[in-house]
Scaffold this motif. Structure first.
Motif, PDB file in Angstrom:
ATOM      1  N   GLY A   1     -11.422 -48.134   0.072  1.00  0.00           N
ATOM      2  CA  GLY A   1     -11.359 -47.440   1.355  1.00  0.00           C
ATOM      3  C   GLY A   1     -12.108 -46.116   1.363  1.00  0.00           C
ATOM      4  N   LYS A   2     -11.856 -45.348   2.449  1.00  0.00           N
ATOM      5  CA  LYS A   2     -12.563 -44.068   2.606  1.00  0.00           C
ATOM      6  C   LYS A   2     -11.608 -42.905   2.320  1.00  0.00           C
ATOM      7  CE  LYS A   2     -15.912 -43.414   5.810  1.00  0.00           C
ATOM      8  NZ  LYS A   2     -16.521 -43.133   7.122  1.00  0.00           N
TER       9      LYS A   2
ATOM     10  N   LEU B   1     -14.947 -40.961  -7.734  1.00  0.00           N
ATOM     11  CA  LEU B   1     -14.540 -41.793  -6.590  1.00  0.00           C
ATOM     12  C   LEU B   1     -15.650 -42.774  -6.222  1.00  0.00           C
ATOM     13  CD1 LEU B   1     -12.729 -39.041  -4.484  1.00  0.00           C
ATOM     14  CD2 LEU B   1     -11.649 -41.111  -5.395  1.00  0.00           C
ATOM     15  N   LEU B   2     -16.902 -42.285  -6.211  1.00  0.00           N
ATOM     16  CA  LEU B   2     -18.027 -43.181  -5.906  1.00  0.00           C
ATOM     17  C   LEU B   2     -18.134 -44.270  -6.965  1.00  0.00           C
ATOM     18  CD1 LEU B   2     -20.746 -40.575  -4.782  1.00  0.00           C
ATOM     19  CD2 LEU B   2     -19.595 -42.268  -3.315  1.00  0.00           C
ATOM     20  N   GLU B   3     -17.976 -43.885  -8.232  1.00  0.00           N
ATOM     21  CA  GLU B   3     -18.060 -44.870  -9.325  1.00  0.00           C
ATOM     22  C   GLU B   3     -16.951 -45.914  -9.208  1.00  0.00           C
ATOM     23  OE1 GLU B   3     -20.063 -41.972 -12.738  1.00  0.00           O
ATOM     24  OE2 GLU B   3     -17.937 -42.435 -12.834  1.00  0.00           O
ATOM     25  N   SER B   4     -15.821 -45.509  -8.619  1.00  0.00           N
ATOM     26  CA  SER B   4     -14.697 -46.449  -8.467  1.00  0.00           C
ATOM     27  C   SER B   4     -14.820 -47.301  -7.206  1.00  0.00           C
ATOM     28  CB  SER B   4     -13.365 -45.690  -8.412  1.00  0.00           C
ATOM     29  OG  SER B   4     -13.202 -44.933  -9.566  1.00  0.00           O
ATOM     30  N   GLY B   5     -15.853 -47.078  -6.414  1.00  0.00           N
ATOM     31  CA  GLY B   5     -16.096 -47.938  -5.256  1.00  0.00           C
ATOM     32  C   GLY B   5     -15.631 -47.374  -3.925  1.00  0.00           C
ATOM     33  N   TYR B   6     -15.134 -46.134  -3.917  1.00  0.00           N
ATOM     34  CA  TYR B   6     -14.663 -45.551  -2.647  1.00  0.00           C
ATOM     35  C   TYR B   6     -15.841 -45.076  -1.788  1.00  0.00           C
ATOM     36  CZ  TYR B   6      -9.865 -45.497  -4.293  1.00  0.00           C
ATOM     37  OH  TYR B   6      -8.624 -45.883  -4.730  1.00  0.00           O
ATOM     38  N   HIS B   7     -15.617 -45.071  -0.473  1.00  0.00           N
ATOM     39  CA  HIS B   7     -16.485 -44.334   0.449  1.00  0.00           C
ATOM     40  C   HIS B   7     -15.945 -42.912   0.459  1.00  0.00           C
ATOM     41  CE1 HIS B   7     -17.693 -48.297   1.770  1.00  0.00           C
ATOM     42  NE2 HIS B   7     -18.694 -47.734   2.407  1.00  0.00           N
ATOM     43  N   VAL B   8     -16.807 -41.934   0.308  1.00  0.00           N
ATOM     44  CA  VAL B   8     -16.346 -40.548   0.217  1.00  0.00           C
ATOM     45  C   VAL B   8     -16.897 -39.727   1.373  1.00  0.00           C
ATOM     46  CG1 VAL B   8     -16.297 -38.454  -1.193  1.00  0.00           C
ATOM     47  CG2 VAL B   8     -16.218 -40.696  -2.302  1.00  0.00           C
ATOM     48  N   LEU B   9     -15.984 -39.082   2.075  1.00  0.00           N
ATOM     49  CA  LEU B   9     -16.384 -38.162   3.131  1.00  0.00           C
ATOM     50  C   LEU B   9     -16.133 -36.751   2.596  1.00  0.00           C
ATOM     51  CD1 LEU B   9     -15.639 -38.962   6.797  1.00  0.00           C
ATOM     52  CD2 LEU B   9     -16.237 -36.705   5.984  1.00  0.00           C
TER      53      LEU B   9
ATOM     54  N   GLU C   1     -25.326 -44.901  -0.444  1.00  0.00           N
ATOM     55  CA  GLU C   1     -24.639 -45.951   0.325  1.00  0.00           C
ATOM     56  C   GLU C   1     -23.261 -45.514   0.833  1.00  0.00           C
ATOM     57  OE1 GLU C   1     -25.456 -46.488  -3.058  1.00  0.00           O
ATOM     58  OE2 GLU C   1     -27.472 -47.185  -2.549  1.00  0.00           O
ATOM     59  N   ARG C   2     -22.540 -44.667   0.021  1.00  0.00           N
ATOM     60  CA  ARG C   2     -21.122 -44.468   0.340  1.00  0.00           C
ATOM     61  C   ARG C   2     -20.685 -43.008   0.425  1.00  0.00           C
ATOM     62  NH1 ARG C   2     -18.811 -46.181  -3.900  1.00  0.00           N
ATOM     63  NH2 ARG C   2     -20.620 -47.055  -4.947  1.00  0.00           N
ATOM     64  N   LEU C   3     -21.632 -42.073   0.476  1.00  0.00           N
ATOM     65  CA  LEU C   3     -21.256 -40.653   0.618  1.00  0.00           C
ATOM     66  C   LEU C   3     -21.711 -40.138   1.974  1.00  0.00           C
ATOM     67  CD1 LEU C   3     -20.177 -37.941  -0.608  1.00  0.00           C
ATOM     68  CD2 LEU C   3     -22.514 -37.517  -1.396  1.00  0.00           C
ATOM     69  N   GLN C   4     -20.819 -39.385   2.598  1.00  0.00           N
ATOM     70  CA  GLN C   4     -21.159 -38.718   3.857  1.00  0.00           C
ATOM     71  C   GLN C   4     -20.722 -37.263   3.705  1.00  0.00           C
ATOM     72  OE1 GLN C   4     -19.118 -40.745   7.010  1.00  0.00           O
ATOM     73  NE2 GLN C   4     -19.942 -39.398   8.585  1.00  0.00           N
ATOM     74  N   LEU C   5     -21.565 -36.330   4.083  1.00  0.00           N
ATOM     75  CA  LEU C   5     -21.174 -34.913   4.015  1.00  0.00           C
ATOM     76  C   LEU C   5     -21.101 -34.339   5.420  1.00  0.00           C
ATOM     77  CD1 LEU C   5     -23.318 -33.590   0.997  1.00  0.00           C
ATOM     78  CD2 LEU C   5     -20.906 -34.263   1.005  1.00  0.00           C
ATOM     79  N   VAL C   6     -19.981 -33.692   5.724  1.00  0.00           N
ATOM     80  CA  VAL C   6     -19.836 -33.082   7.047  1.00  0.00           C
ATOM     81  C   VAL C   6     -19.437 -31.620   6.894  1.00  0.00           C
ATOM     82  CG1 VAL C   6     -19.210 -35.231   8.218  1.00  0.00           C
ATOM     83  CG2 VAL C   6     -17.416 -33.790   7.270  1.00  0.00           C
TER      84      VAL C   6
END
Ligand SMILES: NC(=O)c1ccc[n+]([C@@H]2O[C@H](COP(=O)([O-])OP(=O)(O)OC[C@H]3O[C@@H](n4cnc5c(N)ncnc54)[C@H](OP(=O)(O)O)[C@@H]3O)[C@@H](O)[C@H]2O)c1
Length: 222
Positions: A7-8, A26-34, A57-62
Protein backbone atom coordinates in the motif's frame (compact mmCIF):
# COMPACT_ATOMS: atom_id res chain seq x y z
CA UNK A 1 15.39 -5.95 -4.41
CA UNK A 2 11.78 -4.74 -4.42
CA UNK A 3 9.27 -7.24 -3.05
CA UNK A 4 5.59 -7.51 -4.03
CA UNK A 5 3.61 -4.25 -4.30
CA UNK A 6 2.15 -2.96 -1.04
CA UNK A 7 0.00 0.00 0.00
CA UNK A 8 0.81 3.70 0.22
CA UNK A 9 2.46 5.25 3.27
CA UNK A 10 3.42 8.81 4.12
CA UNK A 11 6.83 9.84 5.49
CA UNK A 12 6.95 13.41 6.80
CA UNK A 13 10.27 15.26 6.48
CA UNK A 14 11.32 12.68 3.87
CA UNK A 15 14.65 14.39 3.11
CA UNK A 16 15.91 14.06 6.70
CA UNK A 17 18.66 11.67 7.78
CA UNK A 18 16.47 8.98 9.37
CA UNK A 19 13.55 9.56 6.97
CA UNK A 20 15.74 9.04 3.89
CA UNK A 21 16.67 5.58 5.17
CA UNK A 22 13.05 4.89 5.98
CA UNK A 23 12.00 5.88 2.44
CA UNK A 24 14.72 3.60 1.04
CA UNK A 25 13.59 0.62 3.13
CA UNK A 26 9.90 1.20 2.37
CA UNK A 27 10.56 1.38 -1.38
CA UNK A 28 12.69 -1.78 -1.19
CA UNK A 29 9.80 -3.50 0.60
CA UNK A 30 7.39 -2.62 -2.21
CA UNK A 31 5.47 0.29 -0.67
CA UNK A 32 4.34 3.40 -2.52
CA UNK A 33 5.82 6.29 -0.55
CA UNK A 34 4.38 9.76 -0.32
CA UNK A 35 7.12 11.90 1.19
CA UNK A 36 6.51 15.39 2.47
CA UNK A 37 9.28 17.97 2.20
CA UNK A 38 9.31 21.72 2.58
CA UNK A 39 10.64 22.28 -0.93
CA UNK A 40 10.21 19.45 -3.48
CA UNK A 41 12.16 21.54 -6.01
CA UNK A 42 15.31 21.72 -3.88
CA UNK A 43 17.50 19.13 -5.64
CA UNK A 44 20.24 19.48 -3.02
CA UNK A 45 17.84 18.17 -0.40
CA UNK A 46 15.70 15.70 -2.39
CA UNK A 47 17.96 14.57 -5.27
CA UNK A 48 19.22 11.50 -3.35
CA UNK A 49 15.62 10.31 -2.84
CA UNK A 50 15.02 10.18 -6.59
CA UNK A 51 18.12 7.99 -6.96
CA UNK A 52 16.67 5.29 -4.68
CA UNK A 53 15.61 1.98 -6.18
CA UNK A 54 11.90 2.07 -7.01
CA UNK A 55 11.66 5.85 -6.56
CA UNK A 56 10.79 6.63 -10.17
CA UNK A 57 7.83 4.22 -10.02
CA UNK A 58 6.64 4.48 -6.41
CA UNK A 59 7.85 7.73 -4.80
CA UNK A 60 5.93 10.98 -4.77
CA UNK A 61 7.18 14.13 -3.03
CA UNK A 62 4.77 16.85 -1.95
CA UNK A 63 5.20 20.13 -0.16
CA UNK A 64 4.12 20.37 3.50
CA UNK A 65 5.17 22.52 6.43
CA UNK A 66 4.64 21.72 10.10
CA UNK A 67 3.82 25.35 10.77
CA UNK A 68 0.87 25.44 8.36
CA UNK A 69 -2.41 24.01 9.60
CA UNK A 70 -3.87 21.54 7.10
CA UNK A 71 -0.59 21.34 5.19
CA UNK A 72 -0.46 17.52 5.52
CA UNK A 73 -4.13 16.87 4.68
CA UNK A 74 -3.67 15.76 1.07
CA UNK A 75 -0.57 13.65 1.74
CA UNK A 76 -2.07 11.81 4.69
CA UNK A 77 -5.49 11.36 3.04
CA UNK A 78 -3.95 9.14 0.35
CA UNK A 79 -2.18 6.79 2.78
CA UNK A 80 -2.84 3.85 5.10
CA UNK A 81 0.09 4.59 7.39
CA UNK A 82 2.06 7.67 8.43
CA UNK A 83 5.65 7.87 9.66
CA UNK A 84 6.02 11.29 11.24
CA UNK A 85 9.72 12.15 11.40
CA UNK A 86 9.77 15.88 10.50
CA UNK A 87 10.91 17.94 13.42
CA UNK A 88 12.05 21.53 13.89
CA UNK A 89 15.55 21.99 15.21
CA UNK A 90 15.55 23.21 18.80
CA UNK A 91 19.03 23.78 20.18
CA UNK A 92 20.56 25.97 22.87
CA UNK A 93 22.26 28.21 20.34
CA UNK A 94 18.96 28.77 18.52
CA UNK A 95 17.18 29.91 21.66
CA UNK A 96 18.80 33.32 22.07
CA UNK A 97 15.51 35.16 22.40
CA UNK A 98 12.80 33.82 24.65
CA UNK A 99 10.18 34.56 22.01
CA UNK A 100 12.15 32.55 19.47
CA UNK A 101 12.36 29.63 21.86
CA UNK A 102 8.63 29.85 22.46
CA UNK A 103 8.07 29.83 18.71
CA UNK A 104 10.28 26.77 18.29
CA UNK A 105 8.55 24.83 21.05
CA UNK A 106 5.25 25.81 19.55
CA UNK A 107 6.42 24.53 16.15
CA UNK A 108 7.38 21.17 17.65
CA UNK A 109 4.11 20.69 19.52
CA UNK A 110 1.67 22.22 17.05
CA UNK A 111 3.57 20.72 14.13
CA UNK A 112 2.99 17.25 15.53
CA UNK A 113 -0.63 18.08 16.26
CA UNK A 114 -1.04 19.45 12.73
CA UNK A 115 0.04 16.10 11.32
CA UNK A 116 -2.27 14.23 13.70
CA UNK A 117 -5.18 16.53 12.83
CA UNK A 118 -4.66 15.53 9.19
CA UNK A 119 -4.52 11.86 10.27
CA UNK A 120 -7.82 12.24 12.07
CA UNK A 121 -9.48 13.27 8.78
CA UNK A 122 -8.51 9.97 7.10
CA UNK A 123 -10.91 7.19 8.20
CA UNK A 124 -8.89 4.49 6.43
CA UNK A 125 -5.61 5.33 8.17
CA UNK A 126 -4.36 2.29 10.07
CA UNK A 127 -1.42 3.54 12.13
CA UNK A 128 0.79 6.54 12.88
CA UNK A 129 4.42 6.03 13.86
CA UNK A 130 5.91 9.07 15.57
CA UNK A 131 9.68 9.45 15.82
CA UNK A 132 10.09 10.90 19.28
CA UNK A 133 13.39 10.66 21.18
CA UNK A 134 15.00 8.84 24.08
CA UNK A 135 15.40 12.32 25.57
CA UNK A 136 11.70 12.11 26.51
CA UNK A 137 12.42 9.38 29.08
CA UNK A 138 16.05 9.42 30.17
CA UNK A 139 16.74 12.95 31.47
CA UNK A 140 16.15 13.27 35.20
CA UNK A 141 18.06 14.42 38.23
CA UNK A 142 20.26 11.50 39.35
CA UNK A 143 18.39 11.43 42.66
CA UNK A 144 15.20 10.61 40.73
CA UNK A 145 16.80 8.24 38.23
CA UNK A 146 19.15 5.72 39.85
CA UNK A 147 21.56 3.91 37.50
CA UNK A 148 20.30 0.73 35.78
CA UNK A 149 16.63 1.58 36.34
CA UNK A 150 14.41 0.10 33.64
CA UNK A 151 12.65 2.75 31.56
CA UNK A 152 9.25 1.85 30.13
CA UNK A 153 6.07 3.44 28.75
CA UNK A 154 5.35 5.07 32.10
CA UNK A 155 8.73 6.87 32.19
CA UNK A 156 9.09 10.55 31.32
CA UNK A 157 12.04 12.91 31.58
CA UNK A 158 11.66 15.80 34.00
CA UNK A 159 10.67 18.95 32.12
CA UNK A 160 11.85 21.13 35.04
CA UNK A 161 15.25 19.44 35.02
CA UNK A 162 15.57 19.78 31.20
CA UNK A 163 14.61 23.46 31.45
CA UNK A 164 17.17 24.04 34.22
CA UNK A 165 19.85 22.59 31.92
CA UNK A 166 18.37 24.39 28.90
CA UNK A 167 17.97 21.16 26.94
CA UNK A 168 15.28 22.69 24.76
CA UNK A 169 15.30 19.82 22.24
CA UNK A 170 14.23 17.45 25.03
CA UNK A 171 11.59 19.88 26.28
CA UNK A 172 10.19 20.13 22.75
CA UNK A 173 10.17 16.36 22.23
CA UNK A 174 8.56 15.66 25.63
CA UNK A 175 5.79 18.23 25.10
CA UNK A 176 5.22 17.11 21.49
CA UNK A 177 5.02 13.42 22.44
CA UNK A 178 2.71 14.07 25.38
CA UNK A 179 0.44 16.15 23.16
CA UNK A 180 0.47 13.39 20.53
CA UNK A 181 -0.56 10.70 23.04
CA UNK A 182 -3.37 12.87 24.36
CA UNK A 183 -4.66 13.63 20.86
CA UNK A 184 -4.35 10.02 19.71
CA UNK A 185 -6.29 8.73 22.72
CA UNK A 186 -9.01 11.31 22.30
CA UNK A 187 -9.43 10.60 18.58
CA UNK A 188 -8.74 6.86 18.69
CA UNK A 189 -5.67 7.00 16.45
CA UNK A 190 -3.42 3.93 16.58
CA UNK A 191 -0.16 5.63 17.60
CA UNK A 192 3.26 4.05 18.05
CA UNK A 193 6.20 6.11 19.27
CA UNK A 194 9.83 5.29 18.50
CA UNK A 195 12.41 6.73 20.90
CA UNK A 196 15.84 6.61 19.24
CA UNK A 197 19.02 7.43 21.11
CA UNK A 198 21.75 8.93 18.92
CA UNK A 199 21.44 7.75 15.32
CA UNK A 200 24.33 8.17 12.92
CA UNK A 201 25.73 6.18 10.02
CA UNK A 202 26.06 6.44 6.26
CA UNK A 203 24.30 9.55 4.99
CA UNK A 204 22.11 8.98 1.92
CA UNK A 205 22.09 12.68 1.16
CA UNK A 206 25.29 14.45 0.04
CA UNK A 207 24.31 17.20 2.50
CA UNK A 208 24.82 16.63 6.23
CA UNK A 209 21.59 17.66 7.96
CA UNK A 210 21.49 19.62 11.23
CA UNK A 211 20.71 16.65 13.50
CA UNK A 212 23.43 14.47 12.00
CA UNK A 213 25.87 17.39 12.39
CA UNK A 214 24.88 17.73 16.06
CA UNK A 215 25.37 14.00 16.67
CA UNK A 216 28.77 14.03 14.92
CA UNK A 217 29.68 17.04 17.06
CA UNK A 218 29.54 14.73 20.10
CA UNK A 219 32.58 12.88 18.73
CA UNK A 220 34.67 16.01 18.29
CA UNK A 221 37.63 16.14 20.62
CA UNK A 222 37.55 12.41 21.43
N1 LIG B 1 19.25 11.56 14.52
C1 LIG B 1 19.16 11.28 15.81
O1 LIG B 1 20.16 10.94 16.45
C2 LIG B 1 17.81 11.31 16.49
C3 LIG B 1 17.75 10.85 17.81
C4 LIG B 1 16.52 10.85 18.44
C5 LIG B 1 15.39 11.30 17.80
N2 LIG B 1 15.48 11.76 16.51
C6 LIG B 1 14.24 12.24 15.88
O2 LIG B 1 14.08 11.57 14.65
C7 LIG B 1 13.46 12.44 13.71
C8 LIG B 1 14.33 12.56 12.47
O3 LIG B 1 15.62 12.98 12.87
P1 LIG B 1 16.78 13.21 11.81
O4 LIG B 1 18.06 13.07 12.53
O5 LIG B 1 16.55 12.40 10.61
O6 LIG B 1 16.54 14.77 11.52
P2 LIG B 1 16.95 15.70 10.28
O7 LIG B 1 17.90 15.02 9.36
O8 LIG B 1 17.35 17.01 10.86
O9 LIG B 1 15.56 15.84 9.53
C9 LIG B 1 14.53 16.61 10.07
C10 LIG B 1 13.53 16.85 8.99
O10 LIG B 1 12.48 17.68 9.52
C11 LIG B 1 12.14 18.59 8.52
N3 LIG B 1 11.57 19.82 9.08
C12 LIG B 1 12.13 20.70 9.95
N4 LIG B 1 11.29 21.71 10.18
C13 LIG B 1 10.19 21.48 9.43
C14 LIG B 1 8.97 22.16 9.21
N5 LIG B 1 8.69 23.34 9.81
N6 LIG B 1 8.05 21.62 8.37
C15 LIG B 1 8.29 20.46 7.74
N7 LIG B 1 9.44 19.75 7.88
C16 LIG B 1 10.37 20.26 8.73
C17 LIG B 1 13.43 18.91 7.77
O11 LIG B 1 13.05 19.34 6.49
P3 LIG B 1 13.96 20.28 5.58
O12 LIG B 1 14.81 19.32 4.78
O13 LIG B 1 12.98 21.04 4.77
O14 LIG B 1 14.80 21.16 6.48
C18 LIG B 1 14.11 17.55 7.77
O15 LIG B 1 13.76 16.82 6.63
C19 LIG B 1 13.25 13.77 14.42
O16 LIG B 1 11.94 13.80 14.93
C20 LIG B 1 14.27 13.73 15.54
O17 LIG B 1 13.86 14.53 16.63
C21 LIG B 1 16.67 11.78 15.85
Amino acid sequence: MASTAKGKVCVTGASGFIASWLVKRLLESGYHVLGTVRDPGNQKKVGHLWDLEGAKERLQLVRADLLQEGSFDDAVMACEGVFHTASPIVTKSDSKACQTLEEMLNAAINGTLNVLRSCKKNPSLKRVVLTSSSSTVRIKDEADLPPNVLLDETSWSSIDYCESLQIWYAVAKILAEKAAWEFAKEHKIDLVTILPTFVIGPNLSPELGPTASDVLGLFQGL
